[in-house]
Write a protein that holds these residues in place. Structure first.
Motif, PDB file in Angstrom:
ATOM      1  N   GLN A 164       0.838  -1.192   0.000  1.00 44.22           N
ATOM      2  CA  GLN A 164       0.000   0.000   0.000  1.00 44.22           C
ATOM      3  C   GLN A 164       0.879   1.251   0.000  1.00 44.22           C
ATOM      4  O   GLN A 164       2.092   1.180   0.178  1.00 44.22           O
ATOM      5  CB  GLN A 164      -0.917  -0.015   1.225  1.00 44.22           C
ATOM      6  CG  GLN A 164      -1.897  -1.183   1.229  1.00 44.22           C
ATOM      7  CD  GLN A 164      -2.661  -1.316   2.535  1.00 44.22           C
ATOM      8  OE1 GLN A 164      -2.270  -0.752   3.564  1.00 44.22           O
ATOM      9  NE2 GLN A 164      -3.745  -2.067   2.514  1.00 44.22           N
ATOM     10  N   ASN A 165       0.247   2.407  -0.211  1.00 42.79           N
ATOM     11  CA  ASN A 165       0.958   3.674  -0.294  1.00 42.79           C
ATOM     12  C   ASN A 165       0.584   4.587   0.868  1.00 42.79           C
ATOM     13  O   ASN A 165      -0.418   4.368   1.550  1.00 42.79           O
ATOM     14  CB  ASN A 165       0.647   4.370  -1.621  1.00 42.79           C
ATOM     15  CG  ASN A 165       0.995   3.515  -2.821  1.00 42.79           C
ATOM     16  OD1 ASN A 165       2.018   2.826  -2.826  1.00 42.79           O
ATOM     17  ND2 ASN A 165       0.156   3.541  -3.840  1.00 42.79           N
ATOM     18  N   HIS A 223       2.622  -0.653  -9.008  1.00 40.75           N
ATOM     19  CA  HIS A 223       1.258  -0.862  -8.528  1.00 40.75           C
ATOM     20  C   HIS A 223       1.023  -2.314  -8.117  1.00 40.75           C
ATOM     21  O   HIS A 223       1.207  -3.243  -8.895  1.00 40.75           O
ATOM     22  CB  HIS A 223       0.263  -0.476  -9.624  1.00 40.75           C
ATOM     23  CG  HIS A 223      -1.168  -0.664  -9.220  1.00 40.75           C
ATOM     24  ND1 HIS A 223      -1.729  -0.039  -8.137  1.00 40.75           N
ATOM     25  CD2 HIS A 223      -2.163  -1.426  -9.766  1.00 40.75           C
ATOM     26  CE1 HIS A 223      -2.983  -0.390  -8.024  1.00 40.75           C
ATOM     27  NE2 HIS A 223      -3.277  -1.230  -8.996  1.00 40.75           N
ATOM     28  N   SER A 265       5.526  -0.344  -2.438  1.00 43.72           N
ATOM     29  CA  SER A 265       4.872   0.784  -1.770  1.00 43.72           C
ATOM     30  C   SER A 265       5.572   2.097  -2.107  1.00 43.72           C
ATOM     31  O   SER A 265       6.777   2.129  -2.360  1.00 43.72           O
ATOM     32  CB  SER A 265       4.877   0.584  -0.255  1.00 43.72           C
ATOM     33  OG  SER A 265       4.139  -0.559   0.110  1.00 43.72           O
ATOM     34  N   THR A 266       4.790   3.185  -2.054  1.00 39.40           N
ATOM     35  CA  THR A 266       5.307   4.522  -2.352  1.00 39.40           C
ATOM     36  C   THR A 266       4.779   5.500  -1.315  1.00 39.40           C
ATOM     37  O   THR A 266       3.605   5.430  -0.934  1.00 39.40           O
ATOM     38  CB  THR A 266       4.876   4.979  -3.762  1.00 39.40           C
ATOM     39  OG1 THR A 266       5.305   4.012  -4.736  1.00 39.40           O
ATOM     40  CG2 THR A 266       5.481   6.333  -4.102  1.00 39.40           C
ATOM     41  N   LEU A 272      -1.892   5.299  -7.397  1.00 38.87           N
ATOM     42  CA  LEU A 272      -1.336   5.811  -6.145  1.00 38.87           C
ATOM     43  C   LEU A 272      -2.348   5.805  -5.006  1.00 38.87           C
ATOM     44  O   LEU A 272      -2.019   5.479  -3.862  1.00 38.87           O
ATOM     45  CB  LEU A 272      -0.837   7.246  -6.344  1.00 38.87           C
ATOM     46  CG  LEU A 272       0.550   7.412  -6.950  1.00 38.87           C
ATOM     47  CD1 LEU A 272       0.802   8.870  -7.280  1.00 38.87           C
ATOM     48  CD2 LEU A 272       1.616   6.887  -6.001  1.00 38.87           C
ATOM     49  N   ALA A 313      -4.603   3.725  -0.372  1.00 40.40           N
ATOM     50  CA  ALA A 313      -3.538   4.530   0.228  1.00 40.40           C
ATOM     51  C   ALA A 313      -3.944   5.042   1.607  1.00 40.40           C
ATOM     52  O   ALA A 313      -5.116   5.319   1.864  1.00 40.40           O
ATOM     53  CB  ALA A 313      -3.203   5.708  -0.683  1.00 40.40           C
TER      54      ALA A 313
END
Length: 246
Positions: free
Chosen positions: A99-100, A189, A193-194, A222, A226
């Motif tokens: 997850q982000n 994706h 994670s970002t 994104l 999130a």
């Protein structure tokens, strides 16, 4: 004994060597232990040493902007930061689920510190991390196109368990930069994670990207599942300056 130590050094068993030396220096501490228990102690010491060295290597490779830690997070200033939310994130379950995290708020509200603290904790948990100001990342990708390493750079970014992008939406994007971001987010994706850091609220991100079609595609990847942290209030740097001045 020296032959044994030479063999240990050749195998680079640094943690085991230190633990063995301690057993030799303090024999009375280990008299009640069996051979297998003393051997287990040596192996555990080696594993702990390897884990520590890996953590330090990951932290160095991350190139964090700030030396931030979970222990250094300030929950006292009223800026919309909930300790329970950060505690859940610091446990790292969101990284396992790919997850982000979206961090927004005004300049000086501590967004970058929180992101670096999450990244530092991820390194301690064994995850590879890299911090970028987004303008620097896009410049590197432009240069990689010129020297023929663009695909290699994309693969390297895709393999990162955690990518931290700072100053999102601060500067207008060129068409090629939008395409670069699309490549990055599509590769990541659902597999990594970002963390995104921005002064802009998320509802203004579409406009900052500048192309509705690509904006939909990038932000869908994104924002899906999130975690969002929206900071507010006066700049913490300004408040600290006032405190220092008194």
């Amino acid at each position: 004994m020296q032959t044994l130590f030479n063999q240990i050094d050749a195998l680079k068993l640094y943690g085991l060597r230190q633990a063995l030396q301690h057993q030799l220096d303090q024999p009375s501490h280990y008299d009640d232990l069996s051979f297998s228990e003393r051997l287990l102690h040596l192996m555990q010491s080696e594993q702990q040493d390897r884990d520590h060295r890996k953590q330090q290597r990951l932290i160095a490779q991350a190139k964090f902007k700030l030396l931030a830690t979970a222990q250094g997070i300030d929950y006292q200033h009223p800026r919309g930061l909930t300790a329970s939310v950060m505690r859940d994130l610091l446990q790292g379950e969101w990284l396992k689920r790919h997850q982000n995290v979206l961090l927004t708020g005004p300049c000086g509200s501590g967004k970058t510190y929180l992101a670096c603290a999450l990244g530092h904790t991820a390194c301690l948990q064994g995850y590879g991390v890299k911090y970028y100001r987004i303008s620097r990342l896009l410049l590197e990708l432009t240069q990689s196109k010129a020297d023929g390493t663009y695909q290699t750079a994309l693969k390297r970014l895709a393999k990162l368990p955690l990518l931290i992008l700072d100053d999102w939406g601060l500067e207008p994007l060129k068409a090629s930069q939008r395409n670069d971001l699309m490549e990055i987010m599509d590769d990541r994706h659902g597999v990594s994670s970002t963390i995104l850091i921005s002064q802009l609220p998320t509802e203004e991100w579409y406009q900052s990207i500048g192309d509705n079609t690509l904006a939909d595609a990038i932000l869908d990847r994104l924002m899906h599942n999130a975690h969002r942290i929206k900071l507010k209030g006066e700049s913490m740097r300004k408040m600290q300056s006032k405190i220092d001045a008194t």
